[in-house]
Design a protein around this motif. Structure first.
Motif, PDB file in Angstrom:
ATOM      1  N   GLN A 207      -2.922   2.811  16.076  1.00 16.02           N
ATOM      2  CA  GLN A 207      -1.759   2.725  16.966  1.00 16.02           C
ATOM      3  C   GLN A 207      -1.917   3.737  18.102  1.00 16.02           C
ATOM      4  N   ASN A 208      -1.408   3.356  19.266  1.00 18.24           N
ATOM      5  CA  ASN A 208      -1.566   4.211  20.446  1.00 18.24           C
ATOM      6  C   ASN A 208      -0.235   4.787  20.922  1.00 18.24           C
ATOM      7  N   MET A 209       0.727   4.896  20.012  1.00 16.28           N
ATOM      8  CA  MET A 209       2.062   5.359  20.372  1.00 16.28           C
ATOM      9  C   MET A 209       2.356   6.776  19.863  1.00 16.28           C
ATOM     10  N   ASN A 210       1.362   7.413  19.295  1.00 13.92           N
ATOM     11  CA  ASN A 210       1.523   8.770  18.775  1.00 13.92           C
ATOM     12  C   ASN A 210       2.581   8.845  17.668  1.00 13.92           C
TER      13      ASN A 210
ATOM     14  N   TYR B 195       1.159   1.282   0.784  1.00 14.82           N
ATOM     15  CA  TYR B 195       1.042   2.718   0.965  1.00 14.82           C
ATOM     16  C   TYR B 195       1.724   3.095   2.273  1.00 14.82           C
ATOM     17  N   TYR B 196       2.070   4.367   2.364  1.00 17.91           N
ATOM     18  CA  TYR B 196       2.585   4.862   3.627  1.00 17.91           C
ATOM     19  C   TYR B 196       2.052   6.260   3.898  1.00 17.91           C
ATOM     20  N   SER B 197       2.203   6.657   5.138  1.00 14.76           N
ATOM     21  CA  SER B 197       1.775   7.989   5.545  1.00 14.76           C
ATOM     22  C   SER B 197       2.827   8.568   6.482  1.00 14.76           C
ATOM     23  N   MET B 198       3.194   9.809   6.216  1.00 15.34           N
ATOM     24  CA  MET B 198       4.201  10.461   7.050  1.00 15.34           C
ATOM     25  C   MET B 198       3.580  11.417   8.049  1.00 15.34           C
ATOM     26  N   ASN B 199       2.266  11.605   7.957  1.00 15.60           N
ATOM     27  CA  ASN B 199       1.575  12.424   8.937  1.00 15.60           C
ATOM     28  C   ASN B 199       0.104  12.495   8.530  1.00 15.60           C
ATOM     29  N   VAL B 200      -0.686  13.151   9.337  1.00 12.99           N
ATOM     30  CA  VAL B 200      -2.107  13.301   9.019  1.00 12.99           C
ATOM     31  C   VAL B 200      -2.251  13.983   7.667  1.00 12.99           C
TER      32      VAL B 200
ATOM     33  N   LYS C 183      -4.194  10.919  13.500  1.00 18.07           N
ATOM     34  CA  LYS C 183      -2.840  10.404  13.635  1.00 18.07           C
ATOM     35  C   LYS C 183      -2.827   8.918  13.969  1.00 18.07           C
ATOM     36  N   ARG C 184      -3.770   8.460  14.752  1.00 13.01           N
ATOM     37  CA  ARG C 184      -3.719   7.086  15.233  1.00 13.01           C
ATOM     38  C   ARG C 184      -4.252   6.063  14.238  1.00 13.01           C
ATOM     39  N   ASN C 185      -5.046   6.485  13.265  1.00 14.65           N
ATOM     40  CA  ASN C 185      -5.719   5.533  12.385  1.00 14.65           C
ATOM     41  C   ASN C 185      -5.249   5.609  10.935  1.00 14.65           C
ATOM     42  N   PHE C 186      -5.134   4.462  10.330  1.00 15.09           N
ATOM     43  CA  PHE C 186      -4.666   4.404   8.939  1.00 15.09           C
ATOM     44  C   PHE C 186      -5.364   3.222   8.253  1.00 15.09           C
TER      45      PHE C 186
END
Lengths: 113, 112
Positions: free
Chosen positions: B25-28, B47-52, B71-74
Motif C-alpha cells: 500500500q502507498n498510503m502510509n 491475520y492483521y498487523s498494527m504496525n511494523v 510499513k508498506r508491505n504485508f
C-alpha cells in the motif's frame, strides 16, 4: 464470539424504489459499523460508516444504528440498476492490542429496471 | 494514486508447494489485514498487523503466515497449501482503528 448477521437475500427491488438492508450484531463491544458494497468479482468499497445512534445520510444512502436493539440498517433511496451488488455490514471490534473487523455474510441486492 | 496492490491476481498451484501473495500500500497506513472470502462464509480475517513487526492472528490463521518488515508491505505466506485454502484473498489497509479499510483487488487462489 462476535457475530454480525445479515439476511443473505437475494433482495430484489424495482428501479426507483427504496432498498432496505439489515444487519444485527451479537456483541455490544463494537462502537463503529461499516457498510461496504461489493460488485461481483471486485473488492469491497466503503459506502458509509456510523458510530452514533440514529441516522446518518449521504446522498441516496442512509445508515441507521440502534445500539439498544443491536441492529444496523442501510436504506438506498431511488435505487438504480447500478446499485445491484452485494452489501456487506461490518462491526469494528478493535481495541487495545487487537484490530478486528467482523463482516456479515452479505446481502445480494438486485435492482430491476 | 492511493491504492493497495496484490500479486498475483490469479494463481493455480498444487498441494504442498509454498507460495507467497504480496500486498503493498502507498498510503502510509499503519494497519493492514488479510481476509479470505468464501461462498456462504463471507469475509474472514486471517491475520492483521498494527504496525511494523506487529502482527497477530485473526479468525482463521491456520495454515498461513505473515510478516511486516516494512510499513508498506504485508505478504501472506502459505507454507504448504492445501485444497481447503482455495479461496479469494483480499489485503486491506487502514489509517487507524474505526477507520475505512481500503481493499486490494483480490487474489483468486486455487490449490489442486
Amino acid at each position: 464470539q462476535k457475530e454480525v448477521e445479515q439476511n443473505s437475500g437475494p433482495l430484489s427491488v424495482p428501479e426507483g424504489a427504496i432498498a432496505s438492508l439489515n444487519c444485527t450484531y451479537s456483541d455490544r463491544g463494537s462502537q463503529s459499523f461499516f457498510w461496504y458494497r461489493q460488485y461481483s468479482g471486485k473488492s469491497p468499497e466503503l459506502i458509509m460508516f456510523i458510530y452514533s445512534n440514529g441516522d446518518k445520510e449521504d446522498g441516496r444512502f442512509t445508515a441507521q444504528l440502534n445500539k439498544a436493539s443491536q441492529y444496523v440498517s442501510l436504506l438506498i433511496r431511488d435505487s438504480q440498476p447500478s446499485d445491484s451488488a452485494t452489501y456487506l455490514c461490518a462491526g469494528d471490534y478493535s481495541g487495545g492490542s487487537n484490530y478486528k473487523l467482523t463482516f456479515g455474510k452479505g446481502t445480494l441486492l438486485t435492482v430491476n429496471p | 494514486e492511493a491504492q493497495v496492490t496484490q500479486n498475483p491476481r490469479y494463481l493455480i498451484t498444487v498441494t504442498g508447494k509454498k507460495l507467497t501473495v504480496t500486498c503493498s500500500q502507498n498510503m502510509n497506513h499503519e494497519y493492514m489485514s488479510w481476509y479470505r472470502q468464501d461462498p456462504g462464509l463471507g469475509l474472514r480475517q486471517i491475520y492483521y498487523s498494527m504496525n511494523v513487526e506487529v502482527t497477530d492472528k485473526g479468525d482463521v490463521p491456520e495454515g498461513y503466515k505473515v510478516s511486516r518488515k516494512e510499513k508498506r508491505n504485508f505478504p501472506l505466506i502459505l507454507e504448504s497449501p492445501s485444497p481447503n485454502q482455495t479461496s479469494l484473498y483480499f489485503c486491506a489497509s487502514s489509517p487507524g482503528l474505526a477507520n475505512e479499510q481500503y481493499f486490494g483487488p483480490g487474489t483468486r487462489l486455487t490449490v489442486t
